[in-house]
Design a protein around this motif. Sequence first.
Motif, PDB file in Angstrom:
ATOM      1  N   VAL A 123      10.218  15.211  32.206  1.00 36.57           N
ATOM      2  CA  VAL A 123       9.253  15.188  33.313  1.00 36.57           C
ATOM      3  C   VAL A 123       8.405  16.594  33.184  1.00 36.57           C
ATOM      4  CG1 VAL A 123       8.428  15.174  35.515  1.00 36.57           C
ATOM      5  CG2 VAL A 123      10.326  13.439  34.686  1.00 36.57           C
ATOM      6  N   ALA A 124       7.118  16.622  32.907  1.00 38.53           N
ATOM      7  CA  ALA A 124       6.418  17.963  33.005  1.00 38.53           C
ATOM      8  C   ALA A 124       5.122  17.792  33.955  1.00 38.53           C
ATOM      9  CB  ALA A 124       5.820  18.150  31.527  1.00 38.53           C
ATOM     10  N   PHE A 125       4.506  18.805  34.334  1.00 37.57           N
ATOM     11  CA  PHE A 125       3.417  18.675  35.543  1.00 37.57           C
ATOM     12  C   PHE A 125       2.073  19.443  34.900  1.00 37.57           C
ATOM     13  CE2 PHE A 125       7.534  18.085  37.885  1.00 37.57           C
ATOM     14  CZ  PHE A 125       7.104  16.969  38.452  1.00 37.57           C
ATOM     15  N   SER A 126       1.376  18.658  34.591  1.00 36.43           N
ATOM     16  CA  SER A 126      -0.172  19.216  34.667  1.00 36.43           C
ATOM     17  C   SER A 126      -0.689  19.447  35.790  1.00 36.43           C
ATOM     18  CB  SER A 126      -0.795  18.449  33.495  1.00 36.43           C
ATOM     19  OG  SER A 126      -2.292  18.874  33.026  1.00 36.43           O
ATOM     20  N   SER A 127      -2.240  19.460  35.651  1.00 41.35           N
ATOM     21  CA  SER A 127      -2.800  19.439  37.088  1.00 41.35           C
ATOM     22  C   SER A 127      -4.342  19.284  36.624  1.00 41.35           C
ATOM     23  CB  SER A 127      -2.685  20.847  37.563  1.00 41.35           C
ATOM     24  OG  SER A 127      -3.613  21.098  38.473  1.00 41.35           O
ATOM     25  N   ILE A 128      -5.099  19.050  37.943  1.00 43.21           N
ATOM     26  CA  ILE A 128      -6.523  18.653  37.845  1.00 43.21           C
ATOM     27  C   ILE A 128      -7.300  19.999  37.593  1.00 43.21           C
ATOM     28  CG2 ILE A 128      -6.655  19.348  40.297  1.00 43.21           C
ATOM     29  CD1 ILE A 128      -8.791  16.736  38.415  1.00 43.21           C
ATOM     30  N   VAL A 139      -7.485  31.515  34.996  1.00 43.81           N
ATOM     31  CA  VAL A 139      -6.220  31.692  34.410  1.00 43.81           C
ATOM     32  C   VAL A 139      -5.168  30.654  34.394  1.00 43.81           C
ATOM     33  CG1 VAL A 139      -4.552  33.530  34.199  1.00 43.81           C
ATOM     34  CG2 VAL A 139      -6.867  34.085  34.573  1.00 43.81           C
ATOM     35  N   TYR A 140      -4.950  30.290  35.674  1.00 40.74           N
ATOM     36  CA  TYR A 140      -4.039  29.146  35.973  1.00 40.74           C
ATOM     37  C   TYR A 140      -4.499  27.766  35.164  1.00 40.74           C
ATOM     38  CZ  TYR A 140      -1.365  25.755  38.444  1.00 40.74           C
ATOM     39  OH  TYR A 140      -0.603  24.504  38.858  1.00 40.74           O
ATOM     40  N   GLY A 141      -5.955  27.436  35.644  1.00 36.46           N
ATOM     41  CA  GLY A 141      -6.365  26.420  34.946  1.00 36.46           C
ATOM     42  C   GLY A 141      -6.144  26.387  33.312  1.00 36.46           C
ATOM     43  N   SER A 142      -6.329  27.201  32.639  1.00 39.12           N
ATOM     44  CA  SER A 142      -6.244  27.424  31.270  1.00 39.12           C
ATOM     45  C   SER A 142      -5.001  27.039  30.626  1.00 39.12           C
ATOM     46  CB  SER A 142      -6.752  28.655  30.614  1.00 39.12           C
ATOM     47  OG  SER A 142      -5.819  29.811  30.965  1.00 39.12           O
ATOM     48  N   THR A 143      -3.862  27.625  31.551  1.00 45.82           N
ATOM     49  CA  THR A 143      -2.351  27.291  30.938  1.00 45.82           C
ATOM     50  C   THR A 143      -2.189  25.699  31.301  1.00 45.82           C
ATOM     51  OG1 THR A 143      -1.519  27.510  33.391  1.00 45.82           O
ATOM     52  CG2 THR A 143      -1.759  29.357  31.856  1.00 45.82           C
ATOM     53  N   LYS A 144      -2.709  25.122  32.311  1.00 46.15           N
ATOM     54  CA  LYS A 144      -2.426  23.789  32.610  1.00 46.15           C
ATOM     55  C   LYS A 144      -3.249  22.861  31.396  1.00 46.15           C
ATOM     56  CE  LYS A 144       0.386  23.521  36.072  1.00 46.15           C
ATOM     57  NZ  LYS A 144       1.735  23.164  35.771  1.00 46.15           N
ATOM     58  N   ALA A 145      -4.453  23.378  30.969  1.00 40.15           N
ATOM     59  CA  ALA A 145      -5.256  22.683  29.918  1.00 40.15           C
ATOM     60  C   ALA A 145      -4.461  22.624  28.926  1.00 40.15           C
ATOM     61  CB  ALA A 145      -6.479  23.310  29.746  1.00 40.15           C
TER      62      ALA A 145
END
Length: 235
Positions: A123-128, A139-145
């Motif tokens: 299980v891994a967690f991406s984000s909107i 910065v945070y958004g780019s890591t989730k992308a």
Amino acid sequence: MILLLGGTSDIGVELTRRLCAGQHVVVCARRPENIGDFPGAASVSTLAFDATDLHTHRNVIDEAERLAGEKTTTAILAFGVLGDQHRAETDETHAAHIATVDYTAQISMLTVLADHMDHGHIVAFSSIAGWRPRRANYVYGSTKAGLDAFCQGLADRLHGTGLGLYLARPGFVIGSMTEGMTPAIMSVRPHDVAEAVADRIRANQPGTFWIPKKLALLAAVMKLVPRPIWRHMPR
């Protein structure tokens, strides 16, 4: 055995509690003394874990399995940091730390788990936040992308192997990480995310999924917003 990587994560703990009945649980955390309880688990062990110490990732899994006395069948990657966007814009060390915890350490551990496990659930967690990174939290958004893109490829690699990747894409999560922040539209709470993931695991339906499901419609609209407007969007 359930391996929880990120033992102080609201979502990780909630999810593990939903799955732990009769299972051996190993909780890995930077501060293992601060973990909660897991009612119904056959046993609960703790292990010190620093996600940024990449060369220890294989050893952590080996030690966790030694403590549990069995192989990992469910691995939950719940570690991560939100970071301070304002600070990260001028402090390269802080920006790199966010990237290391939320992207580099994630793909390192995912690679180790995919190589080590022969069946079960990861299980891994991406984000909107990663769907279309915004000026307010890029910065945070780019890591989730980046993590999301990596997981799409990993899921295709694992397809048909008996080892499934479950990638959750929640909206704004109202929890300890976002304490004090104004909730966004279609916000969810840790128990909402945990229940959605647990349902998919129980049904043996790996894949990528939005939480809540209707968030997919908002995501589609987000892609259409013109750049001059998008750059002024809040977190």
